[in-house]
Scaffold this motif. Structure first.
Motif, PDB file in Angstrom:
ATOM      1  N   UNK A  92      -2.753   0.184  -3.170  1.00  0.00           N
ATOM      2  CA  UNK A  92      -1.340   0.219  -2.797  1.00  0.00           C
ATOM      3  C   UNK A  92      -1.105   1.204  -1.655  1.00  0.00           C
ATOM      4  N   UNK A  93      -1.736   2.371  -1.735  1.00  0.00           N
ATOM      5  CA  UNK A  93      -1.563   3.409  -0.712  1.00  0.00           C
ATOM      6  C   UNK A  93      -2.204   2.985   0.613  1.00  0.00           C
ATOM      7  N   UNK A  94      -3.359   2.313   0.545  1.00  0.00           N
ATOM      8  CA  UNK A  94      -3.999   1.811   1.764  1.00  0.00           C
ATOM      9  C   UNK A  94      -3.104   0.784   2.450  1.00  0.00           C
ATOM     10  N   UNK A  95      -2.527  -0.102   1.658  1.00  0.00           N
ATOM     11  CA  UNK A  95      -1.645  -1.130   2.218  1.00  0.00           C
ATOM     12  C   UNK A  95      -0.437  -0.498   2.896  1.00  0.00           C
ATOM     13  N   UNK A  96       0.127   0.527   2.273  1.00  0.00           N
ATOM     14  CA  UNK A  96       1.287   1.218   2.857  1.00  0.00           C
ATOM     15  C   UNK A  96       0.905   1.878   4.169  1.00  0.00           C
ATOM     16  N   UNK A  97      -0.263   2.526   4.185  1.00  0.00           N
ATOM     17  CA  UNK A  97      -0.730   3.214   5.388  1.00  0.00           C
ATOM     18  C   UNK A  97      -0.930   2.232   6.537  1.00  0.00           C
ATOM     19  N   UNK A  98      -1.535   1.089   6.233  1.00  0.00           N
ATOM     20  CA  UNK A  98      -1.783   0.081   7.258  1.00  0.00           C
ATOM     21  C   UNK A  98      -0.477  -0.537   7.760  1.00  0.00           C
ATOM     22  N   UNK A  99       0.427  -0.829   6.835  1.00  0.00           N
ATOM     23  CA  UNK A  99       1.714  -1.429   7.205  1.00  0.00           C
ATOM     24  C   UNK A  99       2.531  -0.472   8.070  1.00  0.00           C
ATOM     25  N   UNK A 100       2.457   0.824   7.748  1.00  0.00           N
ATOM     26  CA  UNK A 100       3.218   1.836   8.486  1.00  0.00           C
ATOM     27  C   UNK A 100       2.527   2.251   9.777  1.00  0.00           C
ATOM     28  N   UNK A 101       1.295   1.768   9.963  1.00  0.00           N
ATOM     29  CA  UNK A 101       0.489   2.089  11.153  1.00  0.00           C
ATOM     30  C   UNK A 101       0.364   3.605  11.342  1.00  0.00           C
ATOM     31  N   UNK A 102       0.046   4.267  10.237  1.00  0.00           N
ATOM     32  CA  UNK A 102      -0.104   5.723  10.282  1.00  0.00           C
ATOM     33  C   UNK A 102      -1.437   6.107  10.910  1.00  0.00           C
TER      34      UNK A 102
END
Length: 285
Positions: A92-102
């Motif tokens: 879940x955290x990886x997906x958020x990071x990728x979606x947010x382009x952090x």
């Protein structure tokens, strides 16, 4: 005369602007920083921080103790520039990071471990991973079990790696590793789970030897959480810890992360009975 005065004023203005910009210039060894750190790693990071600010007196680093999930949320939401974690990102955290382009960087820090503890007056000296699985799944109730709260790295490790992502059963949730230690001291027939550095120099408790591997003759191999066994991962509950960094440029967070992973930082890791993960350090018993 007016022209000269105007030129002099403009020159002074640009000098002041240039000076102000220089004072605000990003530096890896100067400035102030809030460093979020998992409670399991707080003591070793504090020791490293204390050394760093002596070496670089222009720096000020405030340590903020956080649960694993809370600290990771802080860096993902860009509320923190650095979090020193006992685990990596989950799906879940990886997906958020990728979606947010952090632009989130991560580095190995050290090897630590979760340890089972009992009162020093308890008769038990060893325990197997299977016995622990039986306890935290509620299959056996021979001991009262204390575990830090659900967002902690300890709880998440036991859930993910011992119970195959199932919630722990028949346990007592406490607020922190410190409280787990206190409860074990005062409760007969109890067992607690904490990070190994949390029990450094703590009186009144015993760290149980942990066994999982079985030899061909049927004998269980037990290990203590010595740094050498953490490095080789012979100790069953070894964790590879991670530094998460979202520092833009090369600021103080980047400087401190570099120090933690340097030879000097890893010597502090070894001195605190954890396993160095970035450079080879001679281990002394």
């Amino acid at each position: 005369m007016r022209t000269l005065t105007k030129i002099s004023f403009l020159f002074l203005y640009f000098i002041l602007i240039f000076t102000a910009c220089n004072e605000r210039q990003i530096s890896p060894i100067k400035g102030s920083l809030k460093c979020y750190v998992d409670e399991s790693l707080y003591n070793v990071v504090k020791a490293a921080r204390d050394t760093f600010v002596i070496l670089y007196p222009g720096s000020s680093i405030e340590l903020v103790s956080a649960k694993a999930r809370e600290g990771i949320a802080a860096v993902l939401n860009q509320e923190a520039k650095i979090f020193i974690s006992t685990r990596g990102l989950n799906a879940e955290e990886k997906a958020f990071s990728e979606k947010s382009k952090l632009d989130l960087r991560n580095f190995n820090f050290c090897y630590d471990a979760i340890v089972p503890i009992v009162s020093v007056n308890d008769s038990k000296f060893q325990i197997t991973v299977q016995e622990i699985k039986n306890l935290i799944s509620g299959q056996t109730k021979s001991y009262k079990v204390f575990v830090p709260e659900h967002n902690s790295g300890v709880y998440e490790y036991l859930k993910e790696n011992v119970l195959d992502k199932k919630e722990l059963q028949n346990i007592t949730i406490v607020k922190s590793e410190e409280e787990a230690i206190s409860k074990v001291k005062e409760t007969k027939k109890s067992i607690g789970f904490v990070g190994v550095i949390s029990v450094n120099d703590v009186k009144g408790i015993r760290v149980l030897e942990l066994g999982s591997k079985i030899r061909s003759d049927g004998e269980v191999l037990y290990y203590k959480p010595y740094a050498a066994y953490l490095i080789t991962k012979n100790y069953p509950f070894t964790r590879t810890t991670t530094i998460f960094l979202n520092d833009i440029g090369i600021g103080l967070a980047s400087g401190f992360a570099t120090f933690l992973t340097s030879f000097e930082g890893q010597k502090i890791v070894a001195k605190n009975n954890l396993g160095p993960a970035t450079v080879p350090i001679k281990m002394v018993k």
